[in-house]
Write a protein that holds these residues in place. Structure first.
Motif, mmCIF file in Angstrom:
data_model
loop_
_atom_site.group_PDB
_atom_site.id
_atom_site.type_symbol
_atom_site.label_atom_id
_atom_site.label_comp_id
_atom_site.label_asym_id
_atom_site.label_seq_id
_atom_site.Cartn_x
_atom_site.Cartn_y
_atom_site.Cartn_z
ATOM 1 N N ALA A 72 -66.077 53.506 25.918
ATOM 2 C CA ALA A 72 -67.445 53.918 26.390
ATOM 3 C C ALA A 72 -68.076 54.205 25.134
ATOM 4 O O ALA A 72 -67.648 54.694 24.117
ATOM 5 N N LYS A 73 -69.478 54.200 25.497
ATOM 6 C CA LYS A 73 -70.493 54.286 24.303
ATOM 7 C C LYS A 73 -70.869 55.742 24.377
ATOM 8 O O LYS A 73 -71.009 56.482 25.346
ATOM 9 N N VAL A 74 -71.165 56.352 22.896
ATOM 10 C CA VAL A 74 -71.687 57.628 22.743
ATOM 11 C C VAL A 74 -73.081 57.484 23.187
ATOM 12 O O VAL A 74 -73.879 56.643 22.720
ATOM 13 N N GLN A 75 -73.660 58.329 24.103
ATOM 14 C CA GLN A 75 -75.001 58.293 24.404
ATOM 15 C C GLN A 75 -75.841 59.457 24.144
ATOM 16 O O GLN A 75 -75.444 60.458 23.928
ATOM 17 N N ARG A 76 -77.240 59.296 24.180
ATOM 18 C CA ARG A 76 -78.050 60.382 24.193
ATOM 19 C C ARG A 76 -78.382 60.795 25.691
ATOM 20 O O ARG A 76 -78.625 59.951 26.513
ATOM 21 N N GLY A 77 -78.464 62.145 25.972
ATOM 22 C CA GLY A 77 -78.815 62.617 27.154
ATOM 23 C C GLY A 77 -78.766 63.801 27.567
ATOM 24 O O GLY A 77 -78.677 64.702 26.523
ATOM 25 N N ASP A 78 -79.005 64.348 28.781
ATOM 26 C CA ASP A 78 -79.236 65.858 28.942
ATOM 27 C C ASP A 78 -77.884 66.232 29.827
ATOM 28 O O ASP A 78 -77.292 65.455 30.313
ATOM 29 N N ILE A 79 -77.517 67.424 29.348
ATOM 30 C CA ILE A 79 -76.320 68.003 29.972
ATOM 31 C C ILE A 79 -76.753 69.396 30.785
ATOM 32 O O ILE A 79 -77.199 70.198 29.934
ATOM 33 N N ARG A 80 -76.627 69.443 31.784
ATOM 34 C CA ARG A 80 -76.635 70.710 32.579
ATOM 35 C C ARG A 80 -75.453 71.442 33.192
ATOM 36 O O ARG A 80 -74.726 70.771 33.833
ATOM 37 N N GLU A 112 -74.882 57.687 17.947
ATOM 38 C CA GLU A 112 -75.441 57.084 19.154
ATOM 39 C C GLU A 112 -74.955 55.478 19.240
ATOM 40 O O GLU A 112 -75.195 54.857 18.101
ATOM 41 N N GLY A 113 -74.316 55.235 20.155
ATOM 42 C CA GLY A 113 -73.957 53.859 20.462
ATOM 43 C C GLY A 113 -72.301 53.511 19.799
ATOM 44 O O GLY A 113 -71.934 52.429 20.116
ATOM 45 N N ASP A 114 -71.823 54.527 19.341
ATOM 46 C CA ASP A 114 -70.442 54.333 18.684
ATOM 47 C C ASP A 114 -69.559 54.112 19.963
ATOM 48 O O ASP A 114 -69.847 54.601 21.106
ATOM 49 N N GLU A 115 -68.399 53.214 19.936
ATOM 50 C CA GLU A 115 -67.560 53.004 20.666
ATOM 51 C C GLU A 115 -66.514 53.925 20.822
ATOM 52 O O GLU A 115 -65.954 53.990 19.542
ATOM 53 N N VAL A 116 -66.145 54.796 21.798
ATOM 54 C CA VAL A 116 -65.125 55.735 21.574
ATOM 55 C C VAL A 116 -63.979 55.236 22.779
ATOM 56 O O VAL A 116 -64.513 54.829 23.852
ATOM 57 N N ILE A 117 -62.522 55.401 22.473
ATOM 58 C CA ILE A 117 -61.710 55.275 23.374
ATOM 59 C C ILE A 117 -61.812 56.265 24.591
ATOM 60 O O ILE A 117 -61.516 57.340 24.220
#
Length: 522
Positions: free
Chosen positions: A53-61, A509-514
């Motif tokens: 899955a990709k590392v994303q930018r977003g909000d965490i609530r 951001e955008g890195d592929e992580v296992i």
């Protein structure tokens, strides 16, 4: 005449070396193509061995869920202090009432009769007082006469003593008569108060929630005051009392936002605010909960007392941060997985980990502070000094991964391999990690002391909070897929909403992580 034919030139014979060169080029091309093909197939096969899955930018609530019942902020039980038969009930359910408005009446005849009796007893006591005063005057005169005659030795002294005793008794009778009058007046005043209490008035402005009395009903107030009406003071302001589990109560603070829904309006979100965290714990089947009071604005009065509210308390919110799926942090490679050779405990040991330090995160921390030129210069100077000292420490101890696990640089958790070992150990290792964090805090305060002094109080509070969060953040391994190969990095873990978790460090951001292995469907 036929045209003369030109003589044909003999055919050229190709050199055998040319044929050998062409064959060699073809073989080399085929071999190179085959090598490239099989290498690509191998890389694709290795990459397909992992789910990513990709590392994303977003909000965490981050929110805590709880249920509670809506209620008026102030609900008054209106009762009767006296006993008697109810003559009139002047309000009904949902009626708006004003403070002092008459809402019911109890038969006053008993108390009116008692007042008349009390008035008669007062008059009788006053007559007794007049008699006692007349007796006192006579006793005073008799004592004066006999006192004079005793001085002239015309009467016996015992007669004078008896006259004095009679005078004192008359004075006592006067005092008793006066006390009797006061007693009767007080008794009558009590009866007058009870007579006023036969008229029941609303103590507040509000709305009638319940009415538990009917005309003709007898009210008995001998042991306790019976509740006749329940009046909500103001339904434009309401509250919810939520039961919060002890595991979550430490995150709840006054002023936090609350969103909730009610079954009557399932498609509408209502807002509230934490008003109070009460200390009175409740033990229900060995489950400890604490009541949390949430204030709610009900200006349109569509929310009604008693409605069940399904609420969420927003205890933390992080906007526009790097986040990864929680599955990426839960991923642990199998023993035969190539990624296991890089992780903690594998052949590569902790030293195989790479992590980003605080130097990578501090620019993000100061962004919302809106620094002026002087503050920016102070920050840049402190940041450069921190990087230089970190580089010097790494150069001085390359063999044992001497980088700081908090300040970054090196092979360990943000800089040193030893940090991983301590994080994975218990007891004494945790104490060592705590001591290390304290030393790092002191060193950090020294390096950025001048910069912090240049901030205003609001900026200082924000800076201290963010720095504390970085220093005390939990570390966790994250396996990235780089060029088809797994690569482990130790990242700082922040807020989590159950699906996404904030991360910082050696991740972009955008890195592929296992997030899982494709082997055997894992």
């Amino acid at each position: 005449m036929s045209a003369a034919r030109k003589p044909q030139s003999p055919a050229r014979k190709s050199s055998p070396w040319t044929r050998y060169a062409i064959a060699a080029v073809v073989v080399a091309a085929l071999a190179g193509g085959g090598y490239w093909y099989y290498r690509q197939r191998g890389a694709e096969a290795e990459a397909s061995a992992y789910r990513t899955a990709k590392v994303q930018r977003g909000d965490i609530r981050v929110a805590i869920s709880a249920t509670g019942a809506l209620a008026a902020i102030s609900t008054v039980d209106v009762g009767s202090q006296i006993s008697g038969q109810v003559l009139e009930v002047l309000v009904d359910y949902n009626d708006q009432v004003k403070k002092g408005q008459v809402i019911a009446k109890i038969d006053p005849s008993t108390y009116q009769t008692q007042i008349e009796q009390g008035s008669a007893q007062i008059n009788s006591a006053r007559a007794s007082l007049a008699t006692a005063e007349a007796t006192l005057r006579n006793a005073e005169l008799d004592y004066q006469r006999k006192s004079t005659l005793v001085g002239q030795q015309l009467v016996a002294r015992s007669d004078a003593d008896l006259a004095r005793a009679a005078r004192d008794q008359a004075r006592a009778q006067v005092a008793s008569a006066q006390a009797q009058i006061h007693q009767q007046i007080a008794s009558t005043q009590t009866t007058r108060l009870n007579l006023e209490r036969t008229v029941i008035r609303s103590p507040v402005d509000g709305v009638v929630l319940t009415r538990s009395v009917e005309p003709g009903q007898t009210v008995a107030a001998s042991l306790q005051s019976p509740v006749l009406f329940q009046i909500a003071e103001d339904l434009k302001k309401m509250e919810i009392v939520l039961a919060i589990d002890e595991a979550d109560i430490g995150q709840v603070k006054a002023g936090q936002g609350v969103s909730f829904t009610v079954d009557s309006f399932p498609d509408r979100q209502f807002r509230g605010k934490v008003q109070q965290v009460r200390l009175s714990a409740t033990n229900t089947s060995n489950v400890i909960t604490y009541p949390v009071v949430v204030s709610v604005d009900n200006a349109d009065q569509i929310l009604l007392p008693g409605m069940t509210a399904n609420a969420e308390i927003e205890v933390s919110r992080r906007d526009d941060v790097l986040r990864v799926s929680n599955a990426a942090l839960r991923y642990k490679p199998a023993d035969d997985d190539p990624a296991a050779a890089q992780g903690p405990g594998g052949p590569g040991g902790p030293g195989g980990m790479r992590g980003g330090g605080m130097a990578d995160d501090l620019p993000r921390v100061v962004e919302p502070l809106r620094l002026d030129a002087t503050q920016r210069a102070a920050f840049d100077a402190a940041l450069v000094e921190m990087k230089q000292r970190s580089a010097a420490r790494q150069a001085a101890a390359p063999a044992n991964g001497g980088g700081s696990p908090l300040f970054g640089g090196g092979r360990g958790p943000g800089g040193g391999g030893g940090g991983v070992v301590m994080m994975r150990s218990g007891g004494n290792a945790n104490a060592m990690m705590g001591a290390m964090r304290q030393r790092m805090q002191e060193r950090f305060n020294q390096q950025f002391g001048a910069f912090r002094a240049s901030l205003n109080p609001q900026q200082q509070a924000r800076w201290d909070s963010e720095v504390s969060a970085l220093l005390n953040a939990r570390r966790a391994p994250l396996y990235k897929l780089v060029a088809g190969k797994p690569q482990v990095s130790l990242v700082r873990v922040g807020a989590s909403d159950g699906s996404w978790t904030e991360v910082s460090g050696d991740v972009r951001e955008g890195d592929e992580v296992i997030v899982g292995s494709g082997r055997n469907g894992k």
